[in-house]
Structures are given as structure tokens and as C-alpha cells.
Write a protein that holds these residues in place. Structure first.
Motif, PDB file in Angstrom:
ATOM      1  N   LEU A  48      -3.649  -2.209   2.536  1.00 33.03           N
ATOM      2  CA  LEU A  48      -3.309  -1.404   1.339  1.00 33.03           C
ATOM      3  C   LEU A  48      -2.466  -2.186   0.184  1.00 33.03           C
ATOM      4  O   LEU A  48      -2.789  -1.834  -0.906  1.00 33.03           O
ATOM      5  N   ARG A  56      -4.739  -3.566  -2.871  1.00 32.81           N
ATOM      6  CA  ARG A  56      -4.451  -2.791  -4.148  1.00 32.81           C
ATOM      7  C   ARG A  56      -5.673  -2.046  -4.465  1.00 32.81           C
ATOM      8  O   ARG A  56      -6.366  -2.376  -5.542  1.00 32.81           O
ATOM      9  N   PRO A  57      -6.269  -1.235  -3.537  1.00 26.86           N
ATOM     10  CA  PRO A  57      -7.819  -0.726  -3.827  1.00 26.86           C
ATOM     11  C   PRO A  57      -7.764   0.348  -4.901  1.00 26.86           C
ATOM     12  O   PRO A  57      -6.663   0.930  -5.290  1.00 26.86           O
ATOM     13  N   GLN A  66       1.663  11.535   2.658  1.00 27.85           N
ATOM     14  CA  GLN A  66       2.538  10.356   2.502  1.00 27.85           C
ATOM     15  C   GLN A  66       1.631   9.416   1.388  1.00 27.85           C
ATOM     16  O   GLN A  66       2.317   8.723   0.612  1.00 27.85           O
ATOM     17  N   ILE A  87      -0.421  10.544  -0.716  1.00 29.32           N
ATOM     18  CA  ILE A  87      -0.242  10.837  -2.280  1.00 29.32           C
ATOM     19  C   ILE A  87       1.223  10.605  -2.712  1.00 29.32           C
ATOM     20  O   ILE A  87       1.263  10.162  -3.884  1.00 29.32           O
ATOM     21  N   GLU A  88       2.264  10.677  -1.978  1.00 31.55           N
ATOM     22  CA  GLU A  88       3.963  10.310  -2.383  1.00 31.55           C
ATOM     23  C   GLU A  88       3.642   8.879  -2.926  1.00 31.55           C
ATOM     24  O   GLU A  88       4.502   8.554  -3.479  1.00 31.55           O
ATOM     25  N   ALA A  89       2.881   7.884  -1.916  1.00 30.45           N
ATOM     26  CA  ALA A  89       2.983   6.642  -2.431  1.00 30.45           C
ATOM     27  C   ALA A  89       2.063   6.278  -3.803  1.00 30.45           C
ATOM     28  O   ALA A  89       2.040   5.267  -4.247  1.00 30.45           O
ATOM     29  N   SER A  90       1.779   7.146  -4.488  1.00 35.21           N
ATOM     30  CA  SER A  90       0.844   7.278  -5.481  1.00 35.21           C
ATOM     31  C   SER A  90      -0.556   6.502  -5.683  1.00 35.21           C
ATOM     32  O   SER A  90      -0.891   5.902  -6.390  1.00 35.21           O
ATOM     33  N   LEU A  91      -0.993   6.401  -4.303  1.00 37.34           N
ATOM     34  CA  LEU A  91      -2.157   5.857  -4.072  1.00 37.34           C
ATOM     35  C   LEU A  91      -3.302   6.782  -4.473  1.00 37.34           C
ATOM     36  O   LEU A  91      -3.231   7.896  -4.225  1.00 37.34           O
ATOM     37  N   PRO A  92      -4.366   6.210  -5.068  1.00 38.75           N
ATOM     38  CA  PRO A  92      -5.559   6.736  -5.665  1.00 38.75           C
ATOM     39  C   PRO A  92      -6.329   7.641  -4.483  1.00 38.75           C
ATOM     40  O   PRO A  92      -7.254   6.751  -3.999  1.00 38.75           O
ATOM     41  N   SER A 103       4.293   3.551  -4.678  1.00 40.12           N
ATOM     42  CA  SER A 103       5.368   4.137  -5.579  1.00 40.12           C
ATOM     43  C   SER A 103       6.830   3.830  -4.947  1.00 40.12           C
ATOM     44  O   SER A 103       7.061   3.482  -3.801  1.00 40.12           O
ATOM     45  N   ALA A 138       7.614   6.135  -2.552  1.00 35.21           N
ATOM     46  CA  ALA A 138       7.280   5.905  -1.014  1.00 35.21           C
ATOM     47  C   ALA A 138       8.033   4.602  -0.363  1.00 35.21           C
ATOM     48  O   ALA A 138       8.580   4.814   0.872  1.00 35.21           O
TER      49      ALA A 138
END
Lengths: 144, 482
Positions: free
Chosen positions: A55, A59-60, A81, A83-88, B31, B34
Motif C-alpha cells: 500500500l 500508492r494505488p 483505519q 479511511i483514517e489513512a485517507s486511502l481511496p 495520512s 494514520a
């Protein structure tokens, strides 16, 4: 989704390698990466570490969090988690037929509203919901 | 779509997250929030990454982590995890409902039966008897092998090839590379195609059906208690069961286990007491002449497994593993899935095995030509007589170094030639079951566990196998059971 053969077992913990394939959606070619499963972003096992590194490195443009719909209660923390990490993230609730057979009903639109990310239900073994999933992926990528 | 969901933690954690975030650069794909949370949970990889990327502010970051840790009496990973789980429950409580009035289905009753200590063991024995003994042992290793060996290879292919090479090549020593007793074609190909392929083919078929039916996780639940005694948890059932397919693959899958301790113990047990499918099939076929021998073999190997596992868990102390696994529903496997999996596995197996079999035949040919092979067989003579076997059987063990199944096939050949009696067959199969992992498995052991551990395991296994063989031989002779 890629059409190439990937061994899918009816128990967790068999994918320890990363599978890659390509698929075409609209005019775009996507590289699809199937990773070992994980339960949490804070890693415990080696396979989870492999997935997290992937991940970070790859950087998908879309992350599909595929889970067994029946275990949504236990698996949702990872979605939170991600979502929290701002992943799409797109949340994919798979094996919906089994969940329904167990008397489980999931309010998809309500869930979408609460999480703020797209939610798709599928029965991958029967190919159900895959077109909708493809549509959401395209939408997501176009919006980005 | 409205805004994304946001997890809200304890004030002190939120405060720490804000302060750490301010110190982080923009270079992480995750982010800052995170990353900060992972730092607070003292995630090793992320901490290292941040230390390397944000060198200048790292010291300040770690003091914030330290300070926050002090404010709680439980580990931060627990505190953060708890918030996440509560939040997840909160969400699902409203959007997921369960109708409890649904009638229990036949599948769920059966599912409970497979995990019950008594009915579970009965079901396991039935699966082993019909799936492995009857189908793989009798049908695969018996009927199909007999047909391919006797009718196809001995009847047509081998005589034909032998004649062709006798005409083409005038020198007997070079002919022997391809045909005759140890020829690449008459021995290597025959072992691979006529003995091993039908056995692994039938095994992979049964295994794919078991795998797709969802039986394995239930088996894991069933043996969890026994496994705990030997320092493993039920999760280790998956690599162990895969080990009955191929020890090499299974050793790779030990990655899914949590602690280093569990990984080492299961690697050891895989190398020692879990026969792979090809080996298993041939051994079942050899022992099927005497049901008593088969039972003794099973009990003896199972006892070795438990004894070594138990001792390893004592000698290698560590945390008792905890167990968490999803149990998917039982279902009727789809024929197309089972077939495509079986074929994919057979293809994978052939691609891997044929070059090794052929290579091994070439090495044996060189060994024969130079006399080194005979020397080695003679050198192993004392070891063989120590366990009560004729010195010819040394060749099967030498083959076994290259691949376990190749060794088993060699033993099978000896039995068919009538060189071994039933007691010797039992002792030899037991040693070969326990004996060294094949070259491929050993290579994977080095890769996964490191050279030192791999060497330790291999030498232990070697000594244990022959010692156990000697003990079994004496016990059989003294008691006259066989």
C-alpha cells in the motif's frame, strides 16, 4: 476481475504471495493487485506486513477492501483505519448470499452515508455485483 | 457523498496525534493522522520509516509517544484498537440487522458435528479412510499406477525406448544415461509419470474438494486443544494440512503464523513428521498389503509428531499463542473450481518435479559410472543394517535426498522386486516419512528460517529418523507384532 487464474481458497490465510493482473475499464487499463489478507493496519503477521508495504509503495488509485459480509462487525475496524489513512477505499461486501442465508441484512446506503465511502455488495463466485463494482471503480478514479 | 467517517479517540491521544502530525512531512502515502497513530502504537516498520524520513523531528516525535504512553496504564495499541472496535460496532449496530428466527440449516448442524471432540474425530477418520486410504492409496497408487507402470511403461514405452537407444548409441555406458536400470527416461520419467503423477493427481483432487468444502478451518478448531499442548495454535493446521500436499509449499505458508516460535516449531514438524502427498500415496500403497502395518506406521508417526512437538515447545519457551480464525460456512464444492485447482496444482507439480527427477537421474548415472554411487551405498551399509534393512534400500534414501517422493518411489520399486519383507517395508517407510525434507523444502527452510535454524532442523530430523527406525525395528522383532 482480471481473468487470470488466482487460487482462491475457502479458508483464510492461503494467499501469501501477491498476485498481479491487468484489466480494462472504459478506456483505462488497470493493474489489479491481489494481496494477502489483513485484519489490521498495525501489523501482526508477515503477510499483513507485505500488504501494508505494498500500500505504501505502490500508492494505488483505488483500494478495494473485500470482506466476507458475514464478518462485517469484526472486519470493519480495518475499513475505518483505511479511511483514517485517507486511502481511496471502496468497501466490498462479498458472499452476500451466505450472509442473507444467515438472516443478515445490510443497509448499504446507510452504511455508505456513515462511512463516507462507496459500498458494493457482491457474490464473486457467481459473478454478481462485479459490474457495479467496476462502475464504482471507474467513477472513483474519474473523480480523483 | 457526505464527509468521510472520522474516528475520534481519547482527548490525550487526539492531542498527541495533532502534535505529531505537525512534525511530519508530506511524503507518506498514508495520512499524517494514520502515521501518527501507528507511531503511537509503536509499529516497528513505520517508526523506522519515520526515523529515516523525518530525521530532524524524530526525537521530538518519540518524546511525544513516550509521554502519551505514560498517561495510560494499558498499551496504546489496546486503547486505540478498542476505540476502533467500539466505533465499528456502533456503525454496524444501526445498519446491519440479524434475523435470529432463521431455522438452523443442515449445513450448520453438520458444521457443529465436525468441530465436536467425538463426532469430529469420527468424521476426520472417515475423511482419512475414504479420501486418503481408499481413493489416493488404493485407487491412485494402486489401480492407476499398476496400469501405467505395467501396461504402458513396462509393456510399451520402456522396451521401445530401450531398443531405440540400443540402436542409436553403440556404447552401453552412454545408453545407461537414457535407458536401462537408472536411465533418465526409463527411471526418471517412469517415476514422475507412472508413479508420482497419479498419486499426486488423486491427492490434489481430494485436497481441493476438502479445501473448497470449508472443512479445514473446522479441523483447525477441532485440533486446537491438542496443538496448544505442542506450542502451536489451531491456525497451524493450515500449513500442516498443506504439508500433506507438499512440504515446500507448506513451509512457505508458515508465514501466516504469528510468532517466530510457532514458525520454527511448525517448520520442524513439517520437515519431520508430515509426509507429502506423493510420498504418502506411495507409502499407503506399499503398506496396503497389511492393514496392521499401516496402523502401526500411522500411530508411530503420529506419536513422533506429538513427542517432538511437545519437547520443542518445552525447549523453546515463549508465549502461548492465541487463536483467532474465521470459520466460513460449509458448502458443496463447485466441480469446475475443484478441477481447475487440481489441474493447476498438477501442472505446477510437473513443471517443478520433472526437471528435478531428470537431474537426479543424471547425477545417479554419473555416480554409477564413476562408482561413487556404489561407494555411497556401501558406506550406508552400517546405517542400513543398524535399522535392519538390506543395503539395496540405501539407494531409496539417497533418492530421498533429491525428493521425498522419488525416495518413496525407489522403495516401492524394491518392494515390487520382492527384496523387502513386510517388517522391513514398515521400518523403511517410517524412516523415509520422518527422514530429511527434500532439496526444495530444505531450500525454502533456509529462505524462511535462516541457514542456521534450517541446518539444525535437518540434522535433528536425520538423526531422529534413523534412531526412531532402529527403535521400531527392535520393538517389532521383540514383540513379534509383525
Amino acid at each position: 476481475m482480471t481473468g487470470s487464474y488466482v487460487s482462491v481458497s475457502n479458508y483464510p490465510g492461503t494467499t501469501v504471495e501477491v498476485y498481479r493482473g491487468k484489466t480494462r475499464l472504459d478506456e483505462n487499463v488497470f493493474e489489479v493487485i491481489d494481496t494477502p489478507g489483513m485484519y489490521s493496519l498495525s501489523c501482526i503477521t508477515d503477510e499483513e506486513r507485505v500488504t501494508r508495504n505494498l500500500l505504501l509503495k505502490e500508492r494505488p488509485s483505488v483500494v478495494l477492501h473485500v470482506m466476507d459480509a458475514k464478518s462485517i462487525k469484526r472486519m470493519l475496524p480495518l475499513t475505518l483505519q483505511l479511511i483514517e489513512a485517507s486511502l481511496p477505499v471502496i468497501l466490498v461486501l462479498n458472499m452476500m448470499d451466505e450472509a442473507e442465508r444467515e438472516g443478515l441484512s445490510i443497509e448499504v446506503s446507510d452504511l455508505e452515508k456513515r462511512l463516507g465511502v462507496p459500498v458494493v455488495t457482491t457474490i464473486a463466485a457467481l459473478g454478481k455485483g462485479i459490474d457495479e463494482l467496476k462502475g464504482k471503480v471507474s467513477e472513483y478514479v474519474r473523480a480523483a | 457523498m457526505s464527509g468521510q467517517h472520522r474516528l475520534v479517540y481519547d482527548e490525550r491521544i487526539e492531542d498527541a496525534v495533532n502534535r505529531i502530525s505537525a512534525l511530519l512531512s508530506d511524503s507518506y502515502f498514508l495520512s499524517k493522522r494514520a502515521v501518527s497513530l501507528l507511531l503511537l502504537q509503536e509499529d516497528e516498520d513505520i517508526t523506522q520509516l519515520v526515523e529515516a524520513t523525518d530525521r530532524s523531528s524524530y526525537e521530538e516525535i518519540s518524546s511525544i509517544v513516550e509521554e502519551t504512553k505514560q498517561a495510560f496504564d494499558r498499551p496504546l495499541s489496546y486503547v486505540i484498537g478498542l476505540t476502533m472496535h467500539e466505533d465499528a460496532l456502533n456503525i454496524t449496530e444501526r445498519s446491519v440487522t440479524r434475523n435470529r428466527k432463521m431455522r438452523r440449516s443442515f449445513a450448520s448442524v453438520l458444521s457443529d458435528l465436525t468441530m465436536h471432540p467425538i463426532s469430529g474425530i469420527i468424521i476426520l477418520l472417515l475423511v482419512l479412510y475414504f479420501g486418503l486410504y481408499k481413493f489416493v492409496g488404493e485407487f491412485g497408487a494402486g489401480t492407476i499406477v499398476d496400469f501405467l507402470e505395467e501396461n504402458i511403461f513396462e509393456g510399451y514405452i520402456n522396451p521401445f525406448l530401450t531398443r531405440v537407444f540400443e540402436v542409436l548409441i553403440p556404447w552401453r555406458w552412454l545408453q545407461e544415461l537414457f535407458v536401462h536400470e537408472y536411465g533418465v527416461l526409463t527411471l526418471g520419467m517412469r517415476y514422475a509419470i507412472a508413479i508420482i503423477l497419479p498419486i499426486v493427481g488423486t491427492f490434489f483432487l481430494v485436497f481441493s474438494i476438502i479445501e473448497d468444502s470449508g472443512y479445514l478451518p473446522r479441523l483447525a478448531m477441532l485440533v486446537d486443544r491438542i496443538f496448544k499442548k505442542i506450542g502451536l495454535n489451531g491456525r497451524a493446521v493450515i500449513p500442516m494440512t498443506l504439508g500433506f500436499g507438499c512440504g515446500t509449499m507448506a513451509t512457505i505458508v508458515t508465514r501466516t503464523l504469528e510468532s517466530k516460535r510457532e514458525k520454527v516449531i511448525s517448520t520442524l514438524l513439517l520437515a519431520l513428521a508430515i509426509p507429502c502427498s506423493a510420498q504418502l500415496g506411495v507409502i499407503l500403497a506399499m503398506l496396503s498389503v497389511s492393514f496392521r502395518a499401516l496402523v502401526i506406521w500411522m500411530v508411530f508417526v503420529a506419536l513422533s509428531f506429538l513427542l517432538v512437538g511437545f519437547l520443542a515447545a518445552r525447549l523453546y519457551p515463549g508465549k502461548k499463542p492465541s487463536f483467532y480464525m474465521e470459520v466460513p460456512p460449509l458448502r458443496i464444492p463447485k466441480i469446475s473450481n475443484v478441477l481447475s485447482k487440481t489441474l493447476a496444482r498438477m501442472k505446477w507439480y510437473l513443471v517443478e518435479v520433472i526437471p528435478i527427477f531428470l537431474g537426479a537421474s543424471v547425477i545417479i548415472w554419473i555416480g554409477n559410472l564413476t562408482g561413487a554411487f556404489n561407494l555411497l551405498v556401501r558406506a550406508l551399509h552400517p546405517v542400513m543394517s543398524f535399522v535392519g534393512l538390506p543395503s539395496e534400500s540405501a539407494q531409496a534414501f539417497i533418492f530421498g535426498f533429491f525428493r521425498r517422493d522419488y525416495g518413496a518411489a525407489g522403495l516401492y520399486d524394491l518392494q515390487r522386486a520382492g527384496i523387502l519383507d513386510i517388517r522391513q517395508i514398515l521400518v523403511a517407510s517410517t524412516i523415509l516419512t520422518l527422514f530429511v525434507p527434500c532439496v526444495a523444502q530444505f531450500a525454502v527452510m533456509i529462505k524462511e528460517r535462516g541457514l542456521k535454524t534450517a541446518l539444525w532442523i535437518a540434522s535433528f530430523v536425520f538423526v531422529f529418523a534413523f534412531a526412531a527406525g532402529a527403535v521400531l525395528n527392535v520393538v517389532l522383532q521383540v514383540t513379534g507384532i509383525l
